[in-house]
Motif scaffolding. Structure first.
Motif, PDB file in Angstrom:
ATOM      1  N   GLY A  61       0.854  -1.201  -0.038  1.00  0.00           N
ATOM      2  CA  GLY A  61       0.002   0.089  -0.027  1.00  0.00           C
ATOM      3  C   GLY A  61       0.833   1.366   0.143  1.00  0.00           C
ATOM      4  N   GLY A  62       0.414   2.316  -0.466  1.00  0.00           N
ATOM      5  CA  GLY A  62       0.958   3.619  -0.427  1.00  0.00           C
ATOM      6  C   GLY A  62       2.081   3.765  -1.504  1.00  0.00           C
ATOM      7  N   ALA A  63       2.733   4.872  -1.403  1.00  0.00           N
ATOM      8  CA  ALA A  63       3.748   5.394  -2.598  1.00  0.00           C
ATOM      9  C   ALA A  63       5.098   5.717  -1.989  1.00  0.00           C
ATOM     10  CB  ALA A  63       2.803   6.152  -3.390  1.00  0.00           C
ATOM     11  N   ALA A  64       5.958   5.772  -2.745  1.00  0.00           N
ATOM     12  CA  ALA A  64       7.174   6.352  -2.180  1.00  0.00           C
ATOM     13  C   ALA A  64       8.182   6.912  -3.525  1.00  0.00           C
ATOM     14  CB  ALA A  64       7.999   5.564  -1.274  1.00  0.00           C
ATOM     15  N   THR A  65       8.589   8.012  -3.260  1.00  0.00           N
ATOM     16  CA  THR A  65       9.830   8.420  -4.133  1.00  0.00           C
ATOM     17  C   THR A  65      11.149   8.360  -3.375  1.00  0.00           C
ATOM     18  OG1 THR A  65       8.351   9.672  -5.155  1.00  0.00           O
ATOM     19  CG2 THR A  65      10.499  10.107  -5.745  1.00  0.00           C
ATOM     20  N   VAL A  66      12.314   7.702  -3.805  1.00  0.00           N
ATOM     21  CA  VAL A  66      13.481   7.380  -3.214  1.00  0.00           C
ATOM     22  C   VAL A  66      14.705   8.134  -4.143  1.00  0.00           C
ATOM     23  CG1 VAL A  66      15.192   6.183  -2.192  1.00  0.00           C
ATOM     24  CG2 VAL A  66      12.809   5.647  -1.668  1.00  0.00           C
ATOM     25  N   ALA A  67      15.239   9.241  -4.055  1.00  0.00           N
ATOM     26  CA  ALA A  67      16.303   9.728  -4.748  1.00  0.00           C
ATOM     27  C   ALA A  67      15.642  10.139  -6.294  1.00  0.00           C
ATOM     28  CB  ALA A  67      17.508   8.681  -4.814  1.00  0.00           C
ATOM     29  N   GLY A  68      14.304  10.725  -6.274  1.00  0.00           N
ATOM     30  CA  GLY A  68      13.825  11.063  -7.489  1.00  0.00           C
ATOM     31  C   GLY A  68      13.166   9.848  -8.207  1.00  0.00           C
ATOM     32  N   HIS A  69      13.264   8.658  -7.700  1.00  0.00           N
ATOM     33  CA  HIS A  69      12.512   7.591  -8.688  1.00  0.00           C
ATOM     34  C   HIS A  69      11.436   6.980  -7.808  1.00  0.00           C
ATOM     35  CE1 HIS A  69      16.305   7.715 -11.205  1.00  0.00           C
ATOM     36  NE2 HIS A  69      16.897   7.978 -10.206  1.00  0.00           N
ATOM     37  N   ASP A  70      10.168   6.561  -8.539  1.00  0.00           N
ATOM     38  CA  ASP A  70       9.260   6.049  -7.855  1.00  0.00           C
ATOM     39  C   ASP A  70       9.667   4.618  -7.480  1.00  0.00           C
ATOM     40  OD1 ASP A  70       6.092   6.384  -7.644  1.00  0.00           O
ATOM     41  OD2 ASP A  70       6.684   4.439  -8.196  1.00  0.00           O
ATOM     42  N   LEU A  71       9.419   4.267  -6.119  1.00  0.00           N
ATOM     43  CA  LEU A  71       9.763   2.879  -5.780  1.00  0.00           C
ATOM     44  C   LEU A  71       9.225   1.715  -6.552  1.00  0.00           C
ATOM     45  CD1 LEU A  71      11.285   2.263  -3.210  1.00  0.00           C
ATOM     46  CD2 LEU A  71       8.812   2.007  -2.053  1.00  0.00           C
ATOM     47  N   VAL A  72       7.962   1.970  -7.093  1.00  0.00           N
ATOM     48  CA  VAL A  72       7.354   0.851  -7.779  1.00  0.00           C
ATOM     49  C   VAL A  72       7.510   0.559  -9.087  1.00  0.00           C
ATOM     50  CG1 VAL A  72       5.027  -0.139  -8.072  1.00  0.00           C
ATOM     51  CG2 VAL A  72       5.649   0.501  -5.866  1.00  0.00           C
ATOM     52  N   ALA A  73       7.610   1.966  -9.772  1.00  0.00           N
ATOM     53  CA  ALA A  73       7.339   2.228 -10.987  1.00  0.00           C
ATOM     54  C   ALA A  73       9.114   2.054 -11.754  1.00  0.00           C
ATOM     55  CB  ALA A  73       7.327   3.352 -11.805  1.00  0.00           C
ATOM     56  N   ASP A  74      10.126   2.543 -10.902  1.00  0.00           N
ATOM     57  CA  ASP A  74      11.495   2.643 -11.233  1.00  0.00           C
ATOM     58  C   ASP A  74      12.414   2.007 -10.160  1.00  0.00           C
ATOM     59  OD1 ASP A  74      13.756   3.076 -12.445  1.00  0.00           O
ATOM     60  OD2 ASP A  74      13.734   5.432 -12.213  1.00  0.00           O
ATOM     61  N   PRO A  75      12.260   0.668  -9.526  1.00  0.00           N
ATOM     62  CA  PRO A  75      13.058   0.203  -8.749  1.00  0.00           C
ATOM     63  C   PRO A  75      14.644   0.186  -8.917  1.00  0.00           C
ATOM     64  CG  PRO A  75      11.763  -1.425  -9.734  1.00  0.00           C
ATOM     65  CD  PRO A  75      11.389  -0.221 -10.241  1.00  0.00           C
ATOM     66  N   ALA A  76      14.985  -0.168 -10.083  1.00  0.00           N
ATOM     67  CA  ALA A  76      16.460   0.085 -10.592  1.00  0.00           C
ATOM     68  C   ALA A  76      17.028   1.211 -10.286  1.00  0.00           C
ATOM     69  CB  ALA A  76      16.480  -0.108 -12.071  1.00  0.00           C
ATOM     70  N   GLY A  77      16.204   2.668 -10.584  1.00  0.00           N
ATOM     71  CA  GLY A  77      16.709   3.576 -10.472  1.00  0.00           C
ATOM     72  C   GLY A  77      16.877   3.953  -8.826  1.00  0.00           C
ATOM     73  N   VAL A  78      16.040   3.477  -7.971  1.00  0.00           N
ATOM     74  CA  VAL A  78      16.119   3.693  -6.545  1.00  0.00           C
ATOM     75  C   VAL A  78      17.297   2.888  -6.207  1.00  0.00           C
ATOM     76  CG1 VAL A  78      15.170   2.803  -4.456  1.00  0.00           C
ATOM     77  CG2 VAL A  78      13.562   3.719  -6.075  1.00  0.00           C
ATOM     78  N   ARG A  79      17.498   1.695  -6.613  1.00  0.00           N
ATOM     79  CA  ARG A  79      18.751   0.982  -6.199  1.00  0.00           C
ATOM     80  C   ARG A  79      20.057   1.368  -6.609  1.00  0.00           C
ATOM     81  NH1 ARG A  79      15.523  -3.505  -7.304  1.00  0.00           N
ATOM     82  NH2 ARG A  79      16.169  -3.741  -9.304  1.00  0.00           N
ATOM     83  N   GLU A  80      20.107   1.936  -7.522  1.00  0.00           N
ATOM     84  CA  GLU A  80      21.349   2.828  -8.150  1.00  0.00           C
ATOM     85  C   GLU A  80      21.853   3.828  -6.995  1.00  0.00           C
ATOM     86  OE1 GLU A  80      20.956   4.454 -12.075  1.00  0.00           O
ATOM     87  OE2 GLU A  80      20.650   2.102 -12.892  1.00  0.00           O
ATOM     88  N   ASN A  81      20.841   4.357  -6.384  1.00  0.00           N
ATOM     89  CA  ASN A  81      21.287   5.558  -5.553  1.00  0.00           C
ATOM     90  C   ASN A  81      21.115   5.243  -4.020  1.00  0.00           C
ATOM     91  OD1 ASN A  81      21.051   8.070  -7.016  1.00  0.00           O
ATOM     92  ND2 ASN A  81      19.408   6.764  -8.171  1.00  0.00           N
ATOM     93  N   CYS A  82      20.969   3.999  -3.411  1.00  0.00           N
ATOM     94  CA  CYS A  82      21.009   3.597  -2.359  1.00  0.00           C
ATOM     95  C   CYS A  82      21.859   2.532  -1.902  1.00  0.00           C
ATOM     96  CB  CYS A  82      19.550   3.618  -1.569  1.00  0.00           C
ATOM     97  SG  CYS A  82      18.447   2.584  -2.028  1.00  0.00           S
ATOM     98  N   GLY A  83      22.538   2.559  -0.828  1.00  0.00           N
ATOM     99  CA  GLY A  83      23.269   1.498  -0.200  1.00  0.00           C
ATOM    100  C   GLY A  83      22.236   1.021   1.060  1.00  0.00           C
ATOM    101  N   TYR A  84      22.356  -0.370   1.204  1.00  0.00           N
ATOM    102  CA  TYR A  84      21.719  -0.904   2.170  1.00  0.00           C
ATOM    103  C   TYR A  84      22.582  -1.880   3.030  1.00  0.00           C
ATOM    104  CZ  TYR A  84      18.090  -3.747   4.631  1.00  0.00           C
ATOM    105  OH  TYR A  84      17.190  -4.603   5.598  1.00  0.00           O
ATOM    106  N   VAL A  85      22.435  -1.697   4.410  1.00  0.00           N
ATOM    107  CA  VAL A  85      23.509  -2.644   5.106  1.00  0.00           C
ATOM    108  C   VAL A  85      22.308  -3.258   6.017  1.00  0.00           C
ATOM    109  CG1 VAL A  85      25.026  -2.969   6.885  1.00  0.00           C
ATOM    110  CG2 VAL A  85      25.353  -1.238   5.260  1.00  0.00           C
ATOM    111  N   ALA A  86      22.002  -4.712   5.836  1.00  0.00           N
ATOM    112  CA  ALA A  86      20.853  -5.305   6.755  1.00  0.00           C
ATOM    113  C   ALA A  86      21.272  -5.357   8.151  1.00  0.00           C
ATOM    114  CB  ALA A  86      20.716  -6.589   5.867  1.00  0.00           C
ATOM    115  N   GLN A  87      20.241  -5.847   8.890  1.00  0.00           N
ATOM    116  CA  GLN A  87      20.316  -5.891  10.354  1.00  0.00           C
ATOM    117  C   GLN A  87      21.312  -7.199  10.629  1.00  0.00           C
ATOM    118  OE1 GLN A  87      16.616  -5.913  12.168  1.00  0.00           O
ATOM    119  NE2 GLN A  87      17.241  -6.478  14.067  1.00  0.00           N
ATOM    120  N   SER A  88      21.400  -8.032  10.068  1.00  0.00           N
ATOM    121  CA  SER A  88      22.546  -8.978  10.213  1.00  0.00           C
ATOM    122  C   SER A  88      23.171  -9.334   8.893  1.00  0.00           C
ATOM    123  CB  SER A  88      21.948 -10.481  10.618  1.00  0.00           C
ATOM    124  OG  SER A  88      20.766 -11.052   9.933  1.00  0.00           O
ATOM    125  N   GLY A  89      24.496  -9.203   8.882  1.00  0.00           N
ATOM    126  CA  GLY A  89      25.257  -9.053   7.642  1.00  0.00           C
ATOM    127  C   GLY A  89      25.265 -10.598   6.814  1.00  0.00           C
TER     128      GLY A  89
END
Ligand SMILES: Nc1ncnc2c1ncn2[C@@H]1O[C@H](COP(=O)(O)OP(=O)(O)OP(=O)(O)O)[C@@H](O)[C@H]1O
Ligand SMILES: [Mg+2]
Length: 259
Positions: A61-89
């Motif tokens: 549900g809902g919507a989000a824009t991350v670094a100018g890219h829509d989360l659902v429409a452009d996930p690749a654009g979002v991934r290029e712009n963010c790094g993620y370090v998970a709770q357990s490596g």
């Protein structure tokens, strides 16, 4: 323009026991260059929120824009712009630190020489240079966490998500990590969203806090604003404010450690 903007972001899991509303509705705006501390009791929905914002998990549900890219429409654009370090490596214990970092660079489509060069650069920045030929299985908790973070920074993302980056670290390693987060922001303008159960850490490090409980944002503001609003005094501890907001103390195994 904000670097993160969400409206009613939600995630329900279907389980045998029925639907679990992990994130009910999260409205969040983050400006570029902010350090955001995400707080909340166990099971509040913090990790689920981060996994959605990094496209690892689809919202229901809902919507989000991350670094100018829509989360659902452009996930690749979002991934290029963010790094993620998970709770357990998720580090493979059998390969060396160098192999792990070079492989990560190749995954981000760097050429061989560029991946090797980036590995040396990251190792220098994160104090891993002496450890490059060690097997990852032999690293201490703090060293492993630094490797996790180096991997999240491989493609120089403007936005970094860290899920409990300091859990289990000794006070010195925690202080190093705080300095690293500040340096990323000050030198590269990196926006950092981190979750923590250490309220002293959130107080010292974050420009703004977002408290999540039951899958909803129940409070947000600067540490001073939260203390003033929820306890009546800016001199109160964040612990007192957290208690007033959630009705619960933070997890018992994460009592503040002096640094
Ligand atoms: N894959 C899943 N299937 C079913 N329920 C899930 C799943 N992932 C998370 N949940 C549930 O969603 C809720 C939120 O979990 P989440 O991991 O986001 O919490 P958290 O705030 O990160 O907690 P912690 O502080 O313990 O890390 C919890 O009730 C959890 O059990
Ligand atoms: Mg979590």
């Amino acid at each position: 323009m904000p670097i993160i903007s969400t409206a009613g972001l939600a995630r329900t899991f279907d389980t045998k026991a029925g639907p679990v509303q992990a994130v009910r509705s999260v409205d969040l705006t983050v400006a570029a260059g902010e350090i955001i501390g995400m707080l909340g009791p166990n099971g509040a929905g913090k990790t689920t929120t981060l996994r959605m914002l990094t496209t690892l998990l689809a919202p229901t549900g809902g919507a989000a824009t991350v670094a100018g890219h829509d989360l659902v429409a452009d996930p690749a654009g979002v991934r290029e712009n963010c790094g993620y370090v998970a709770q357990s490596g998720g580090v493979d214990p059998h390969i060396t630190v160098r192999e792990e970092l070079v492989t990560q660079g190749r995954m981000y489509r760097l050429g061989k020489a560029a991946a090797v060069a980036r590995t040396a650069e990251l190792a220098g920045e994160l104090g891993l240079s002496e450890l490059l030929d060690r097997r990852t299985a032999s690293l201490s908790g703090g060293q492993r966490r630094r490797l996790d973070i180096a991997m999240g920074l491989t493609h120089r993302p403007p936005l970094l998500f860290l899920d409990e980056p300091t859990t289990g670290l000794d006070p010195g390693s925690r202080a190093d990590l705080w300095n690293l987060v500040r340096r990323l922001r000050d030198e590269y303008g990196t926006t950092v969203v981190l979750t923590t159960h250490y309220l002293d850490e959130a107080d010292a490090l974050a420009d703004r806090l977002v408290v999540i409980d039951g899958g909803l944002v129940v409070a947000q503001g600067t540490p001073t604003a939260l203390k003033t609003r929820h306890t009546g005094s800016p001199a109160a501890s964040l612990q007192e404010a957290f208690l007033a907001i959630t009705g619960r103390a933070p997890a018992a195994d994460t009592a503040p450690v002096a640094v």
